[in-house]
Motif scaffolding. Structure first.
Motif, PDB file in Angstrom:
ATOM      1  N   MET A   1      -8.813 -77.460  19.746  1.00  0.00           N
ATOM      2  CA  MET A   1      -9.896 -78.378  20.545  1.00  0.00           C
ATOM      3  C   MET A   1     -10.732 -77.887  21.600  1.00  0.00           C
ATOM      4  SD  MET A   1      -8.091 -80.915  23.685  1.00  0.00           S
ATOM      5  CE  MET A   1      -9.198 -82.728  24.275  1.00  0.00           C
ATOM      6  N   ALA A   2      -9.955 -76.549  22.316  1.00  0.00           N
ATOM      7  CA  ALA A   2     -11.475 -75.297  22.289  1.00  0.00           C
ATOM      8  C   ALA A   2     -12.182 -75.272  22.376  1.00  0.00           C
ATOM      9  CB  ALA A   2     -10.500 -74.414  23.361  1.00  0.00           C
ATOM     10  N   LYS A   3     -11.995 -74.828  20.704  1.00  0.00           N
ATOM     11  CA  LYS A   3     -13.174 -74.379  19.890  1.00  0.00           C
ATOM     12  C   LYS A   3     -14.158 -75.476  19.781  1.00  0.00           C
ATOM     13  CE  LYS A   3     -14.071 -72.957  15.211  1.00  0.00           C
ATOM     14  NZ  LYS A   3     -14.084 -74.604  14.544  1.00  0.00           N
ATOM     15  N   GLU A   4     -13.592 -76.380  19.358  1.00  0.00           N
ATOM     16  CA  GLU A   4     -14.596 -77.324  19.298  1.00  0.00           C
ATOM     17  C   GLU A   4     -14.902 -78.008  20.369  1.00  0.00           C
ATOM     18  OE1 GLU A   4     -11.037 -79.760  16.986  1.00  0.00           O
ATOM     19  OE2 GLU A   4     -11.886 -77.797  15.481  1.00  0.00           O
ATOM     20  N   ILE A   5     -14.590 -78.520  21.250  1.00  0.00           N
ATOM     21  CA  ILE A   5     -15.763 -78.885  22.655  1.00  0.00           C
ATOM     22  C   ILE A   5     -16.662 -77.543  22.978  1.00  0.00           C
ATOM     23  CG2 ILE A   5     -15.343 -78.633  25.074  1.00  0.00           C
ATOM     24  CD1 ILE A   5     -12.421 -80.005  25.585  1.00  0.00           C
ATOM     25  N   ALA A   6     -16.507 -76.602  22.449  1.00  0.00           N
ATOM     26  CA  ALA A   6     -17.454 -75.857  23.283  1.00  0.00           C
ATOM     27  C   ALA A   6     -18.545 -75.750  21.866  1.00  0.00           C
ATOM     28  CB  ALA A   6     -17.277 -73.801  22.678  1.00  0.00           C
ATOM     29  N   GLU A   7     -18.358 -76.187  20.999  1.00  0.00           N
ATOM     30  CA  GLU A   7     -19.280 -76.260  19.742  1.00  0.00           C
ATOM     31  C   GLU A   7     -20.291 -77.168  19.956  1.00  0.00           C
ATOM     32  OE1 GLU A   7     -16.641 -75.016  15.616  1.00  0.00           O
ATOM     33  OE2 GLU A   7     -16.315 -77.034  16.309  1.00  0.00           O
TER      34      GLU A   7
ATOM     35  N   LEU B   1     -24.939 -97.747   3.751  1.00  0.00           N
ATOM     36  CA  LEU B   1     -25.139 -96.978   4.137  1.00  0.00           C
ATOM     37  C   LEU B   1     -24.481 -96.045   5.028  1.00  0.00           C
ATOM     38  CD1 LEU B   1     -28.146 -95.425   4.841  1.00  0.00           C
ATOM     39  CD2 LEU B   1     -28.678 -96.556   6.368  1.00  0.00           C
ATOM     40  N   ALA B   2     -24.721 -95.233   5.009  1.00  0.00           N
ATOM     41  CA  ALA B   2     -23.456 -93.589   5.753  1.00  0.00           C
ATOM     42  C   ALA B   2     -24.608 -92.869   5.870  1.00  0.00           C
ATOM     43  CB  ALA B   2     -22.491 -92.875   5.046  1.00  0.00           C
ATOM     44  N   LEU B   3     -24.389 -92.781   7.613  1.00  0.00           N
ATOM     45  CA  LEU B   3     -24.760 -91.726   8.543  1.00  0.00           C
ATOM     46  C   LEU B   3     -24.006 -90.540   9.218  1.00  0.00           C
ATOM     47  CD1 LEU B   3     -26.452 -94.418  10.784  1.00  0.00           C
ATOM     48  CD2 LEU B   3     -27.804 -93.516   8.445  1.00  0.00           C
ATOM     49  N   PRO B   4     -24.188 -90.100   8.207  1.00  0.00           N
ATOM     50  CA  PRO B   4     -23.294 -88.404   8.799  1.00  0.00           C
ATOM     51  C   PRO B   4     -23.374 -87.482   9.693  1.00  0.00           C
ATOM     52  CG  PRO B   4     -24.930 -88.038   7.066  1.00  0.00           C
ATOM     53  CD  PRO B   4     -24.914 -89.408   7.199  1.00  0.00           C
ATOM     54  N   ILE B   5     -22.252 -87.547  10.894  1.00  0.00           N
ATOM     55  CA  ILE B   5     -22.759 -86.861  11.985  1.00  0.00           C
ATOM     56  C   ILE B   5     -22.799 -85.480  11.896  1.00  0.00           C
ATOM     57  CG2 ILE B   5     -21.892 -88.884  13.337  1.00  0.00           C
ATOM     58  CD1 ILE B   5     -19.047 -86.684  13.711  1.00  0.00           C
ATOM     59  N   HIS B   6     -22.409 -85.056  11.363  1.00  0.00           N
ATOM     60  CA  HIS B   6     -22.924 -83.346  11.298  1.00  0.00           C
ATOM     61  C   HIS B   6     -22.274 -82.989  12.428  1.00  0.00           C
ATOM     62  CE1 HIS B   6     -26.511 -83.970   7.895  1.00  0.00           C
ATOM     63  NE2 HIS B   6     -26.207 -84.961   9.071  1.00  0.00           N
ATOM     64  N   ALA B   7     -20.505 -83.118  12.265  1.00  0.00           N
ATOM     65  CA  ALA B   7     -19.780 -82.165  13.137  1.00  0.00           C
ATOM     66  C   ALA B   7     -18.741 -80.980  12.695  1.00  0.00           C
ATOM     67  CB  ALA B   7     -18.999 -83.504  14.493  1.00  0.00           C
ATOM     68  N   GLY B   8     -19.755 -81.071  11.657  1.00  0.00           N
ATOM     69  CA  GLY B   8     -18.354 -80.240  11.011  1.00  0.00           C
ATOM     70  C   GLY B   8     -16.913 -81.034  11.102  1.00  0.00           C
ATOM     71  N   VAL B   9     -15.908 -79.307  10.041  1.00  0.00           N
ATOM     72  CA  VAL B   9     -14.434 -79.880  10.140  1.00  0.00           C
ATOM     73  C   VAL B   9     -14.041 -80.371  11.629  1.00  0.00           C
ATOM     74  CG1 VAL B   9     -12.617 -79.669   9.261  1.00  0.00           C
ATOM     75  CG2 VAL B   9     -14.183 -79.113   7.858  1.00  0.00           C
ATOM     76  N   GLU B  10     -12.755 -81.325  12.026  1.00  0.00           N
ATOM     77  CA  GLU B  10     -12.613 -81.293  13.034  1.00  0.00           C
ATOM     78  C   GLU B  10     -10.978 -80.584  13.154  1.00  0.00           C
ATOM     79  OE1 GLU B  10     -13.474 -83.602  16.956  1.00  0.00           O
ATOM     80  OE2 GLU B  10     -12.289 -84.831  15.833  1.00  0.00           O
ATOM     81  N   VAL B  11     -10.542 -80.305  13.255  1.00  0.00           N
ATOM     82  CA  VAL B  11      -9.576 -79.949  13.263  1.00  0.00           C
ATOM     83  C   VAL B  11      -8.431 -80.263  14.492  1.00  0.00           C
ATOM     84  CG1 VAL B  11      -7.042 -78.067  13.072  1.00  0.00           C
ATOM     85  CG2 VAL B  11      -9.412 -77.887  12.232  1.00  0.00           C
ATOM     86  N   GLY B  12      -8.688 -79.742  15.868  1.00  0.00           N
ATOM     87  CA  GLY B  12      -7.238 -81.093  16.515  1.00  0.00           C
ATOM     88  C   GLY B  12      -7.372 -82.385  16.480  1.00  0.00           C
ATOM     89  N   VAL B  13      -6.216 -82.743  17.023  1.00  0.00           N
ATOM     90  CA  VAL B  13      -6.180 -84.192  16.511  1.00  0.00           C
ATOM     91  C   VAL B  13      -7.385 -84.954  17.557  1.00  0.00           C
ATOM     92  CG1 VAL B  13      -4.307 -86.079  16.816  1.00  0.00           C
ATOM     93  CG2 VAL B  13      -3.551 -83.742  15.697  1.00  0.00           C
ATOM     94  N   ALA B  14      -6.648 -84.802  18.744  1.00  0.00           N
ATOM     95  CA  ALA B  14      -7.991 -85.421  19.885  1.00  0.00           C
ATOM     96  C   ALA B  14      -9.429 -84.616  19.659  1.00  0.00           C
ATOM     97  CB  ALA B  14      -7.430 -84.907  21.172  1.00  0.00           C
ATOM     98  N   SER B  15      -9.996 -85.907  19.126  1.00  0.00           N
ATOM     99  CA  SER B  15     -11.255 -86.273  18.683  1.00  0.00           C
ATOM    100  C   SER B  15     -12.442 -86.308  19.970  1.00  0.00           C
ATOM    101  CB  SER B  15     -11.989 -87.534  18.235  1.00  0.00           C
ATOM    102  OG  SER B  15     -12.592 -87.358  17.813  1.00  0.00           O
ATOM    103  N   THR B  16     -13.128 -84.124  19.820  1.00  0.00           N
ATOM    104  CA  THR B  16     -14.188 -84.085  21.311  1.00  0.00           C
ATOM    105  C   THR B  16     -15.600 -84.146  20.320  1.00  0.00           C
ATOM    106  OG1 THR B  16     -13.768 -81.731  20.024  1.00  0.00           O
ATOM    107  CG2 THR B  16     -12.373 -82.873  21.845  1.00  0.00           C
TER     108      THR B  16
ATOM    109  N   VAL C   1      -1.883 -78.990  22.462  1.00  0.00           N
ATOM    110  CA  VAL C   1      -2.739 -79.781  22.713  1.00  0.00           C
ATOM    111  C   VAL C   1      -3.516 -79.872  21.274  1.00  0.00           C
ATOM    112  CG1 VAL C   1      -5.195 -78.693  23.137  1.00  0.00           C
ATOM    113  CG2 VAL C   1      -3.610 -78.505  24.644  1.00  0.00           C
ATOM    114  N   ASP C   2      -3.364 -79.012  20.149  1.00  0.00           N
ATOM    115  CA  ASP C   2      -4.495 -79.346  19.375  1.00  0.00           C
ATOM    116  C   ASP C   2      -3.520 -80.309  17.736  1.00  0.00           C
ATOM    117  OD1 ASP C   2      -5.917 -77.740  19.586  1.00  0.00           O
ATOM    118  OD2 ASP C   2      -5.285 -75.985  17.960  1.00  0.00           O
ATOM    119  N   GLN C   3      -1.839 -80.355  18.115  1.00  0.00           N
ATOM    120  CA  GLN C   3      -0.768 -81.313  17.653  1.00  0.00           C
ATOM    121  C   GLN C   3       0.390 -82.378  18.461  1.00  0.00           C
ATOM    122  OE1 GLN C   3      -0.332 -81.727  14.600  1.00  0.00           O
ATOM    123  NE2 GLN C   3      -1.807 -81.033  13.764  1.00  0.00           N
TER     124      GLN C   3
END
Ligand code: F6R
Length: 364
Positions: free
Chosen positions: A9-15, A141-156, A351-353
């Motif tokens: 989650m910390a990584k994904e917030i920082a990204e 029409l699908a619009l990708p968000i380009h966030a990359g893989v999100e691993v943390g269960v809480a979406s950021t 945090v992640d699970q």
């Protein structure tokens, strides 16, 4: 790989500055001031109504987008959680475009709501993170968000990328419908391009949030308040906090405070107020003062001008950089996420699970 962070989650917030930048680069390619959509795109000029459907955090992204589509594009928007939408059998009148937002693209209720709209809506759009997902495959029409893989269960990072794509889509709708001139459009686009840099600045102030979180960790209930576009973000901030720290949190539109929740205010319940210095600021501040008059402890997240005006009597302030009002929900998502994260870390929860939660909810 957590890239040196303690949690995904910390990584994904920082990204987020990087991935939001990636989304912007896809939809607003450098060199000109028009919105580029994949495939055949969509022309909103003949659209009379937009229906936005999702679950959880993606639903809060939809609630935010309603403000954008209605204010900038003057397009009426209905927003619903997928599990309610699908069983209500709502009418889908001619001229309706249906848009489904999902990080995984596999959420059972959202997919069922999409299938309900098939053959009824003019066009089916989706905003997804996984381009090969069921929801993406089954949309026109699908619009990708380009966030990359999100691993943390809480979406950021998926949330801020969803918001970015939805805002850009609202600008496209405004342009198609003749609701915005080229100059204003260019101004908004320039502001969006500056967002990743502002997000970097917002992430810098993690230390204040971390200290506030030490105290939040000992509380049982937290209230989040916001007005206008900050209201859906208040809902998202409360969801994030309950998901990973197991602290009971709820959110209200600031104007609703005196219609009930003000009865809860006492010195033990912190109130997080999300209030950039925008045209609604004074209204929100007057609600905040009602909280303080009842000895409620306020954590105010605002910009320099806002804090200058309203910091008296506030318990903790978190300073955000100045940002164009339309973009504030995206920027203010960062301190909301950090607050939940540091509170969970202070409590020692997983945090992640987080307990009882799954990353992708493929059963209803
Ligand atoms: C919150 C969270 C969930 C999801 C919801 C929808 O942090 O992750 O509320 O947002 O389950 O999931 P998707 O976006 O995959 O449809």
């Amino acid at each position: 790989d957590k890239a040196g962070h303690k949690h995904f989650m910390a990584k994904e917030i920082a990204e987020q500055p990087a991935v939001v930048g990636e989304a912007i680069a896809h939809y607003l390619p450098a060199g000109d001031d028009t919105v580029r959509l994949p495939g055949e795109g969509i022309d909103f000029s003949g659209v009379s109504r937009l229906v936005l459907v999702a679950c959880g955090t993606a639903y809060y992204a939809c609630l935010t987008a309603k403000y954008w589509f209605e204010q900038i594009a003057r397009l009426p928007v209905e927003v619903d959680v997928a599990s309610e939408f699908r069983y209500r059998e709502p009418p889908v009148p001619a001229g309706t475009v249906a848009l489904f937002v999902s990080q995984s693209g596999e959420t059972a209720d959202t997919l069922a709501a999409l299938r309900y709209c098939r053959g009824k809506a003019e066009k089916i759009l989706s905003v997804v993170n996984v381009p090969e997902s069921s929801i993406a495959r089954e949309s026109d029409l699908a619009l990708p968000i380009h966030a990359g893989v999100e691993v943390g269960v809480a979406s950021t990072k998926a949330f801020t990328c969803q918001l970015t794509v939805l805002l850009i889509l609202a600008l496209k709708a405004a342009a198609d419908r003749g609701q915005i001139n080229a100059e204003t459009l260019a101004d908004h686009i320039a502001a969006i391009r500056g967002l990743p840099q502002l997000m970097n600045v917002a992430l810098d102030d993690g230390e204040t949030v971390r200290r506030a979180a030490q105290w939040l960790a000992d509380t049982r209930d937290v209230l989040f308040l916001g007005r206008g576009m900050m209201y859906p973000l208040a809902l998202e901030g409360a969801l994030k906090l309950k998901e990973i720290s197991y602290i009971h949190a709820e959110a209200y539109a600031s104007g609703e405070l005196k219609h009930g929740p003000i009865a809860l205010i006492d010195p033990t319940m912190p109130v997080v107020v999300l209030a950039p210095m925008d045209p609604l600021f004074d209204k929100t501040v007057s609600n905040m003062q009602e909280v303080m008059a009842r000895k409620g402890k306020v954590l105010l997240i605002s910009d320099e001008a806002g804090l200058e005006t309203a910091r008296d009597g506030v318990w903790v302030t978190v300073k955000m950089p100045d940002v164009a009002p339309l973009l504030s929900p995206i920027l203010y998502a960062l301190p909301a996420q950090l607050l939940a994260y540091h509170t969970a870390v202070a409590k020692g929860t997983d945090v992640d699970q987080p307990r009882n939660l799954a990353k992708s909810v493929t059963v209803e």
